[in-house]
Design a protein around this motif. Structure first.
Motif, short mmCIF file in Angstrom:
data_model
loop_
_atom_site.label_atom_id
_atom_site.label_comp_id
_atom_site.label_asym_id
_atom_site.label_seq_id
_atom_site.Cartn_x
_atom_site.Cartn_y
_atom_site.Cartn_z
N LYS A 161 1.10 -1.21 -0.33
CA LYS A 161 -0.34 -0.02 0.54
C LYS A 161 1.35 1.30 0.51
CE LYS A 161 -3.95 1.82 3.00
NZ LYS A 161 -3.22 3.32 2.82
N LEU A 162 1.55 0.85 1.02
CA LEU A 162 3.48 2.55 1.03
C LEU A 162 3.51 2.90 -0.60
CD1 LEU A 162 4.49 2.08 4.57
CD2 LEU A 162 2.58 3.76 3.97
N ILE A 163 4.06 1.10 -0.73
CA ILE A 163 4.60 0.99 -2.26
C ILE A 163 3.50 1.91 -3.24
CG2 ILE A 163 5.42 0.15 -4.18
CD1 ILE A 163 6.55 -1.94 -2.04
N GLY A 164 2.71 1.96 -3.58
CA GLY A 164 1.61 2.60 -4.50
C GLY A 164 1.30 3.77 -4.47
N GLU A 165 1.20 3.94 -2.68
CA GLU A 165 0.65 5.55 -2.10
C GLU A 165 2.15 5.94 -2.70
OE1 GLU A 165 -1.71 5.03 1.69
OE2 GLU A 165 0.20 4.87 1.74
N LEU A 166 3.94 6.26 -2.22
CA LEU A 166 4.31 7.13 -3.27
C LEU A 166 4.46 6.68 -4.50
CD1 LEU A 166 7.46 8.24 -2.55
CD2 LEU A 166 8.08 5.78 -1.44
N GLU A 167 4.43 5.70 -5.01
CA GLU A 167 4.49 5.62 -6.65
C GLU A 167 3.21 7.21 -7.50
OE1 GLU A 167 5.96 1.31 -7.88
OE2 GLU A 167 3.82 1.99 -7.85
N ASP A 168 2.18 7.00 -6.84
CA ASP A 168 1.09 7.50 -7.02
C ASP A 168 1.54 9.27 -6.71
OD1 ASP A 168 -0.60 5.79 -8.15
OD2 ASP A 168 -1.62 5.42 -6.27
N LEU A 169 1.91 10.04 -6.00
CA LEU A 169 2.67 10.71 -5.34
C LEU A 169 3.34 11.50 -5.82
CD1 LEU A 169 2.41 13.14 -3.32
CD2 LEU A 169 4.26 11.48 -1.76
N THR A 170 4.42 10.64 -6.27
CA THR A 170 5.50 11.14 -7.49
C THR A 170 5.69 10.82 -8.98
OG1 THR A 170 7.01 8.77 -7.30
CG2 THR A 170 6.64 10.69 -5.64
N ARG A 171 4.23 10.17 -9.83
CA ARG A 171 3.99 10.15 -10.63
C ARG A 171 4.06 11.30 -11.72
NH1 ARG A 171 0.99 5.59 -12.71
NH2 ARG A 171 0.78 5.15 -10.17
N ASP A 172 4.16 12.13 -11.04
CA ASP A 172 4.46 13.36 -12.38
C ASP A 172 5.86 14.30 -12.54
OD1 ASP A 172 1.92 12.71 -13.70
OD2 ASP A 172 0.62 13.95 -12.37
N ASN A 173 6.66 13.63 -11.36
CA ASN A 173 8.32 14.63 -11.43
C ASN A 173 9.12 13.81 -12.42
OD1 ASN A 173 6.99 16.05 -9.29
ND2 ASN A 173 7.49 13.38 -7.78
N ASP A 174 10.05 14.10 -13.08
CA ASP A 174 10.44 14.28 -13.93
C ASP A 174 12.28 14.76 -13.31
OD1 ASP A 174 11.19 12.96 -16.36
OD2 ASP A 174 11.73 15.01 -17.56
N ARG A 175 11.96 15.02 -12.42
CA ARG A 175 13.90 15.70 -12.01
C ARG A 175 15.04 14.79 -11.90
NH1 ARG A 175 16.78 18.41 -7.38
NH2 ARG A 175 18.33 19.48 -8.10
N VAL A 176 13.85 13.53 -11.41
CA VAL A 176 15.39 12.20 -11.03
C VAL A 176 14.29 11.12 -10.85
CG1 VAL A 176 15.30 12.80 -8.86
CG2 VAL A 176 17.22 11.10 -9.92
N HIS A 177 14.71 9.84 -12.06
CA HIS A 177 13.87 9.11 -11.66
C HIS A 177 14.29 7.39 -10.55
CE1 HIS A 177 10.58 10.03 -15.39
NE2 HIS A 177 11.79 10.39 -15.61
N VAL A 178 13.41 7.36 -9.94
CA VAL A 178 14.16 6.75 -8.88
C VAL A 178 14.03 4.87 -8.71
CG1 VAL A 178 15.26 6.11 -6.50
CG2 VAL A 178 15.10 8.34 -7.47
#
Length: 223
Positions: free
Chosen positions: A98-115
């Motif tokens: 659940k935490l993994i999914g929430e973090l992926e959703d939160l950062t989905r539109d970011n593009d400065r660095v892909h982790v």
């Protein structure tokens, strides 16, 4: 990111102490990526083979993953990091998934660095899962066997849409790849260092990148 256990043992501390130090170092390396010109970074956090470790160590690791996701989610988002996880989530704790999914959703539109975090990941397992998905598509009539090529395989892997790695760094003096990005690393350069992961910081990362910059990549061709 190898060597956490040995690092802790050298200090007469339990293995989880080393994993905690390693997690902090991972955070430092990720934060350094934009300054070092690194757009994509993948961290091998837990392999499909790591389930062979003691129950106590596995429990401590899973608790550490949950803790750091909660602690760093908003920091990573504020820094413009997009975070994705690869690997089989089926055996993982539901709270962690659940935490993994929430973090992926939160950062989905970011593009400065892909982790990308490889969690319960194994290169062979990834290829097997991708092959089963393709077989299902062929059976369903949505994929023709003669149309399967390298690009098709890549599209069914966990890393679909991501570039293949240019450089793979293995810490702690071990000279093996340990089932990491087996398909994707076919033409990657490798850097094996004696440094244990908790001692591998921004400076060591920059040195590895400098060495990589001096190498000639021919991809099977000639100069």
């Amino acid at each position: 990111m190898d060597g956490n256990g040995r690092w802790a043992k050298a200090r007469r501390r339990p293995r989880p102490f080393g994993h905690q130090a390693g997690a902090k170092r991972a955070r430092e390396v990720v934060a350094a990526c934009p300054d070092l010109g690194v757009k994509y970074v993948t961290l091998y956090a837990f392999s499909t083979e790591n389930w062979k470790r003691s129950r106590a160590e596995i429990t401590a690791l899973m608790a550490l993953f949950r803790h750091y996701i909660r602690k760093t989610s908003h920091e990573l988002h504020a820094e413009g990091a997009r975070v994705r996880f690869i690997g089989d989530r089926g055996p993982l704790d539901k709270k962690l998934v659940k935490l993994i999914g929430e973090l992926e959703d939160l950062t989905r539109d970011n593009d400065r660095v892909h982790v990308t975090v490889a969690l319960n990941y194994g290169g062979r397992d990834e290829i097997l899962r991708a092959t089963r998905k393709m077989a299902d598509a062929v059976k369903a009539g949505t994929l023709a066997p003669e149309d399967i090529g390298e690009d098709t395989m890549a599209s069914y892997l966990d890393t679909a849409g991501m570039p293949d790695p240019d450089l793979v760094v293995r810490t702690s003096g071990e000279s093996r790849t340990s089932n990491f990005l087996t398909w994707q690393s076919a033409y990657a350069e490798y850097e094996f260092t004696e440094t244990l992961w908790p001692d591998f910081g921004k400076e060591q990362f920059a040195q590895a990148l400098d060495k990589f910059g001096l190498r000639e990549r021919r991809y099977g061709g000639v100069s």
